[in-house]
Design a protein around this motif. Structure first.
Motif, mmCIF file in Angstrom:
data_model
loop_
_atom_site.group_PDB
_atom_site.id
_atom_site.type_symbol
_atom_site.label_atom_id
_atom_site.label_comp_id
_atom_site.label_asym_id
_atom_site.label_seq_id
_atom_site.Cartn_x
_atom_site.Cartn_y
_atom_site.Cartn_z
ATOM 1 N N ILE A 169 0.824 -1.221 0.000
ATOM 2 C CA ILE A 169 0.000 0.000 0.000
ATOM 3 C C ILE A 169 0.856 1.269 0.000
ATOM 4 N N GLN A 170 2.109 1.148 0.424
ATOM 5 C CA GLN A 170 2.993 2.323 0.527
ATOM 6 C C GLN A 170 2.856 3.232 -0.700
ATOM 7 N N PRO A 171 2.940 4.554 -0.467
ATOM 8 C CA PRO A 171 2.723 5.499 -1.563
ATOM 9 C C PRO A 171 3.713 5.337 -2.727
ATOM 10 N N ASP A 172 4.942 4.881 -2.421
ATOM 11 C CA ASP A 172 5.910 4.787 -3.520
ATOM 12 C C ASP A 172 5.757 3.511 -4.347
ATOM 13 N N VAL A 173 4.792 2.696 -4.000
ATOM 14 C CA VAL A 173 4.525 1.512 -4.823
ATOM 15 C C VAL A 173 3.596 1.941 -5.959
ATOM 16 N N LYS A 174 4.184 2.007 -7.164
ATOM 17 C CA LYS A 174 3.388 2.507 -8.292
ATOM 18 C C LYS A 174 3.299 1.463 -9.391
ATOM 19 N N PHE A 175 2.133 1.325 -9.926
ATOM 20 C CA PHE A 175 1.908 0.340 -10.983
ATOM 21 C C PHE A 175 1.857 1.047 -12.334
ATOM 22 N N GLN A 176 2.053 0.282 -13.393
ATOM 23 C CA GLN A 176 1.875 0.879 -14.701
ATOM 24 C C GLN A 176 0.407 0.866 -15.092
ATOM 25 N N ASN A 177 -0.219 -0.288 -14.922
ATOM 26 C CA ASN A 177 -1.655 -0.367 -15.187
ATOM 27 C C ASN A 177 -2.302 -1.461 -14.350
ATOM 28 N N GLY A 191 -4.773 2.151 -9.242
ATOM 29 C CA GLY A 191 -5.126 1.873 -10.630
ATOM 30 C C GLY A 191 -6.304 2.743 -11.022
ATOM 31 N N LYS A 192 -6.811 2.546 -12.234
ATOM 32 C CA LYS A 192 -8.002 3.289 -12.648
ATOM 33 C C LYS A 192 -9.204 2.365 -12.523
ATOM 34 N N ASN A 193 -9.925 2.496 -11.418
ATOM 35 C CA ASN A 193 -11.067 1.610 -11.165
ATOM 36 C C ASN A 193 -10.754 0.138 -11.411
ATOM 37 N N PRO A 194 -9.732 -0.390 -10.737
ATOM 38 C CA PRO A 194 -9.416 -1.805 -10.929
ATOM 39 C C PRO A 194 -10.521 -2.685 -10.351
ATOM 40 N N ASP A 195 -10.596 -3.917 -10.783
ATOM 41 C CA ASP A 195 -11.532 -4.867 -10.206
ATOM 42 C C ASP A 195 -11.030 -5.296 -8.829
ATOM 43 N N MET A 196 -11.972 -5.545 -7.938
ATOM 44 C CA MET A 196 -11.598 -5.886 -6.560
ATOM 45 C C MET A 196 -12.159 -7.235 -6.166
ATOM 46 N N LEU A 197 -11.289 -8.034 -5.562
ATOM 47 C CA LEU A 197 -11.735 -9.321 -5.031
ATOM 48 C C LEU A 197 -11.252 -9.415 -3.587
ATOM 49 N N VAL A 198 -12.167 -9.712 -2.683
ATOM 50 C CA VAL A 198 -11.824 -9.835 -1.273
ATOM 51 C C VAL A 198 -12.037 -11.286 -0.866
ATOM 52 N N MET A 199 -10.987 -11.899 -0.300
ATOM 53 C CA MET A 199 -11.158 -13.299 0.103
ATOM 54 C C MET A 199 -11.275 -13.390 1.615
ATOM 55 N N THR A 200 -12.192 -14.177 2.074
ATOM 56 C CA THR A 200 -12.285 -14.360 3.514
ATOM 57 C C THR A 200 -12.664 -15.788 3.858
ATOM 58 N N ALA A 201 -12.102 -16.259 4.976
ATOM 59 C CA ALA A 201 -12.430 -17.602 5.449
ATOM 60 C C ALA A 201 -13.411 -17.508 6.606
ATOM 61 N N THR A 202 -13.803 -16.292 6.959
ATOM 62 C CA THR A 202 -14.790 -16.157 8.024
ATOM 63 C C THR A 202 -16.143 -16.508 7.433
ATOM 64 N N PRO A 203 -16.682 -17.630 7.825
ATOM 65 C CA PRO A 203 -17.921 -18.038 7.185
ATOM 66 C C PRO A 203 -19.096 -17.243 7.737
ATOM 67 N N ILE A 204 -19.727 -16.517 6.883
ATOM 68 C CA ILE A 204 -20.882 -15.735 7.276
ATOM 69 C C ILE A 204 -22.069 -16.311 6.518
ATOM 70 N N PRO A 205 -23.160 -16.557 7.198
ATOM 71 C CA PRO A 205 -24.318 -17.073 6.484
ATOM 72 C C PRO A 205 -24.602 -16.218 5.249
ATOM 73 N N ARG A 206 -24.920 -16.864 4.157
ATOM 74 C CA ARG A 206 -25.006 -16.215 2.862
ATOM 75 C C ARG A 206 -25.888 -14.959 2.841
ATOM 76 N N THR A 207 -27.065 -15.093 3.414
ATOM 77 C CA THR A 207 -27.996 -13.961 3.392
ATOM 78 C C THR A 207 -27.397 -12.754 4.104
#
Ligand code: ADP
Ligand code: MG
Length: 680
Positions: free
Chosen positions: A369-377, A401-417
């Motif tokens: 996350i550090q500010p000096d970590v810069k991506f090309q795209n 990035g410019k509106n990159p896609d986001m995926l969050v992974m979690t093993a905390t099982p939360i009932p679906r609803t």
């Protein structure tokens, strides 16, 4: 009095009380009425003193037969003792430092009391009970009990609520007629009156149902509106449909489970579409989330974009990196690693290659996350075990990035609803299936007296060349409880398993030391790892076959389930042993759940039932009060109904422009104020 009037209009509320009420988020009469009781006292019948059990509470009456004032006990407070008799028995009413009450009670007169009896019953004693010279609704009936703050008493609050009831009567209905009729709801005014002062159970239930329905409907309609808003606004990257991920899937040493396939196709679908992906990938420990994440990263890299995977600990990040690096290099895709322990030179090199776009896949800790970590795209952001990160960490990464896609992974099982509600604008993919061939982890709960049997069992596993975890809840010994701290267990086990390598890991060690110990355990240089819960998160040591949890009564079910997921990761039969102290019912019930099910979702639901949601979810990043969540959990069936209603409403009036929905809209805006993407 109106809903919007300040509470200071109520009798007995001055600046001081108003300030205390503000602590409870109550500034107006309307907010006071929306402050619901935590529970109720049933004082509808006057009990005989002889019927009241020591330790229990009740409403009773009695004639004063003696008043003894100002008994002075050296070193103690002044005491007023009133003896009463109701024909069935006598009781003692005791007040401390309240001599003025001596003149209020009159011998020979009858009074009503409500209070909890002490443990002595010769005679039964009541300290500081509520009392009244007559039967009235301040002392009898079904009375509310509020979750208060210091400086405000129950009686005071009840008085204010009673006064505010005048306004409750004229409370404006905010749901349209047709919704009320469709769901057989009572009116809002009726609900506000009966939630505070119900005359009977039926009216109380009607009121509660209506209010829960309201909360859920406001929440669900609001969330749908937020979702619609963010989908509309956020045009993202359309990853190439030409890129086929089956090449990568085929390179894996196993076929995907059907749950993994489903998750992959949901994710790829989002990635190819031009709206931004905001998806939660939920799956039990060991369900194979990483493989799914890798496939998504492959898609990104082959489409000419960069991807980043952030893990919560160095060891986890490193583990991900080692595996991914090998698999991706086979396709000529370059990977990079960043963490706090990467040296300056390497770091600079990685940063440069990243900015040039040569590194396609970056893996690391929050160092990414550090500010000096810069991506090309940057096109895809994946965070693993999200509950360890704040929501803003996710956002910070997204800004690289410019509106990159986001995926969050979690093993905390939360009932679906629930997940849909708690994670608001996130779509949810669930991997609800483990890879085939996993042996069920055998779980046994034992009493602390059987510790030696546990040790000899562990020894047998060690002799086979396997490794063991021993988890405790404390680092150091506590003097007040029978607790087995990491340090004392470590000392003991170092002796018991003299010929083996035993190591101690706890949260107060430096990150570097922790990582070193974990690395040595992963390599097999340590046989028994005694640890506090720092190992909870995702580490993978397939050779470990035993998980011992000391003082298991101190752990939440979901937490124990996570810990148990650390073993059984290789092909070998694995074991989880829960050692508990004491013989509490709850501890027994919990042990039985752990022994009987390996289903993280079942366990999560039980955990919520037993512990309540506050602890389970940690801080309130979802913006819901615990009470609301508790209701959401208990009333999932109602939630389904409400969801349909919300869909119906937004279909009829997508931005709630009509007068019909104006009051509902106002409530939604109140809750979702800060939400930028609200499309209303
Ligand atoms: P999670 O991150 O969900 O806890 P991992 O992705 O770490 O799970 O997967 C756990 C283990 O299972 C890994 O060793 C992985 O290689 C393996 N695995 C993943 N998917 C499958 C599958 N479909 N069949 C067999 N093994 C799998
Ligand atoms: Mg994982």
């Amino acid at each position: 009095m109106n809903f919007s009037d300040n509470v200071t209009l109520l009798k007995g509320v001055g600046q001081k009380k108003a300030a205390l009420l503000k602590k409870l988020n109550i500034e107006t009469v309307g907010e006071l009425l929306n402050f619901y009781p935590r529970s109720y006292q049933d004082r509808r019948t006057v009990k005989k003193i002889a019927e009241i059990l020591p330790g229990s509470a009740g409403l009773f009456s009695g004639t004063v037969i003696r008043i003894v004032n100002n008994q002075f006990i050296p070193g103690k407070k002044k005491m007023l003792k009133i003896t009463i008799d109701d024909g069935s028995s006598r009781a003692e009413i005791v007040f401390f430092n309240a001599a003025y009450l001596a003149n209020i009670f009159i011998v020979g007169k009858e009074y009503y009391f409500y209070g909890r009896a002490g443990q002595n019953f010769h005679p039964l004693q009541f300290i500081h009970p509520e009392f009244s010279a007559e039967m009235n609704d301040a002392i009898s009936g079904i009375l509310p009990v509020y979750p208060l703050t210091e400086g405000i008493g129950q009686n005071e609050m009840r008085k204010w609520q009673r006064e505010a009831q005048e306004s409750a009567k004229s409370a404006e209905e905010f749901l349209p007629e047709d919704i009320i009729r469709r769901h057989h709801l009572c009116s809002y005014a009726y609900a506000l009156s009966n939630i505070h002062f119900p005359q009977d159970e039926i009216r109380f239930k009607e009121a509660k149902y209506r209010l829960i329905f309201d909360e859920m409907l406001v929440l669900q309609t609001g969330l749908f509106a937020v979702k619609a808003g963010s989908a509309e606004k956020k045009k993202g990257i359309s990853f190439s449909r030409e890129v086929d991920v089956s090449e990568y899937i085929d390179s894996l040493s196993y076929p995907l489970t059907s749950a993994q396939k489903r998750a992959v196709s949901e994710i790829i679908g989002n990635m190819e579409s031009e709206t931004v992906m905001n998806r939660l990938l939920q799956g039990d420990v060991g369900s194979g989330k990483t493989a799914v994440a890798e496939i998504a990263m492959f898609k990104a890299a082959r489409s000419g974009f960069q991807a980043v995977l952030m893990a919560p600990t160095e060891i986890l990040a490193k583990q991900h990196y080692d595996g991914i690096k090998n698999r991706f290099s086979a396709f000529g895709i370059e990977t990079g690693f960043l963490s706090g322990s990467v040296n300056k030179k390497e770091r600079e090199e990685t940063l440069a290659r990243l900015q040039e776009g040569r590194i396609a896949i970056l893996i690391g800790t929050h160092a990414v996350i550090q500010p000096d970590v810069k991506f090309q795209n940057l096109g895809l952001v994946i965070t693993d075990e999200q509950h360890r990160f704040g929501v803003n960490h996710r956002a910070l990464l997204g800004e690289k990035g410019k509106n990159p896609d986001m995926l969050v992974m979690t093993a905390t099982p939360i009932p679906r609803t629930l997940a849909v509600i708690l994670y608001g604008d996130l779509d949810v993919s669930v991997i609800d299936e483990l890879p085939p061939g996993r042996k069920k982890i055998i779980t046994r709960a034992v009493d602390g007296n059987n510790r030696n049997a546990v040790y000899s069992f562990v020894r047998k596993q060690l002799e086979k060349g396997h490794q063991a975890y021993v988890v405790t809840s404390l680092i150091e010994d506590s003097e007040t409880m029978t607790m087995h701290s990491a340090e004392s267990v470590y000392t003991e086990l170092s002796g018991v398993f003299e010929e083996f390598e035993v190591a101690l890991l706890h949260g107060e060690l430096k990150q570097k030391e922790k990582d070193q110990i974990m690395m040595r355990f992963a390599k097999g240089a340590i046989d028994v790892l005694v640890s506090t819960v720092v190992i909870e998160v995702g580490i993978n040591v397939p050779n470990a076959t035993v998980m011992v949890i000391e003082n298991s009564e101190r752990f939440g079910l979901a937490q124990m389930h996570q810990l148990r997921g650390r073993v059984g990761r290789g092909g070998m039969q694995s074991y989880c042993i829960l050692i508990h102290e004491g013989k509490s019912e709850v501890a027994r019930a919990r042990a039985e759940i752990m022994e009987s099910t390996a289903d993280g979702f079942v366990i999560a639901e039980k955990d919520l039932e037993l512990r309540g949601p506050g602890e389970f979810f940690g801080t309130r990043q979802h913006g819901l009060s615990d009470l609301q969540i508790a209701n959401l959990i208990k009333h999932t069936a109602l939630l389904e109904t409400v969801k349909k209603e919300a869909v119906f409403i937004l279909k009829e009036d997508p931005t709630l422009q009509s007068e019909k929905y104006a009051p509902l809209k106002a409530k939604i805006l109140q809750i979702f104020q800060g939400s930028l993407d609200l499309r209303l």
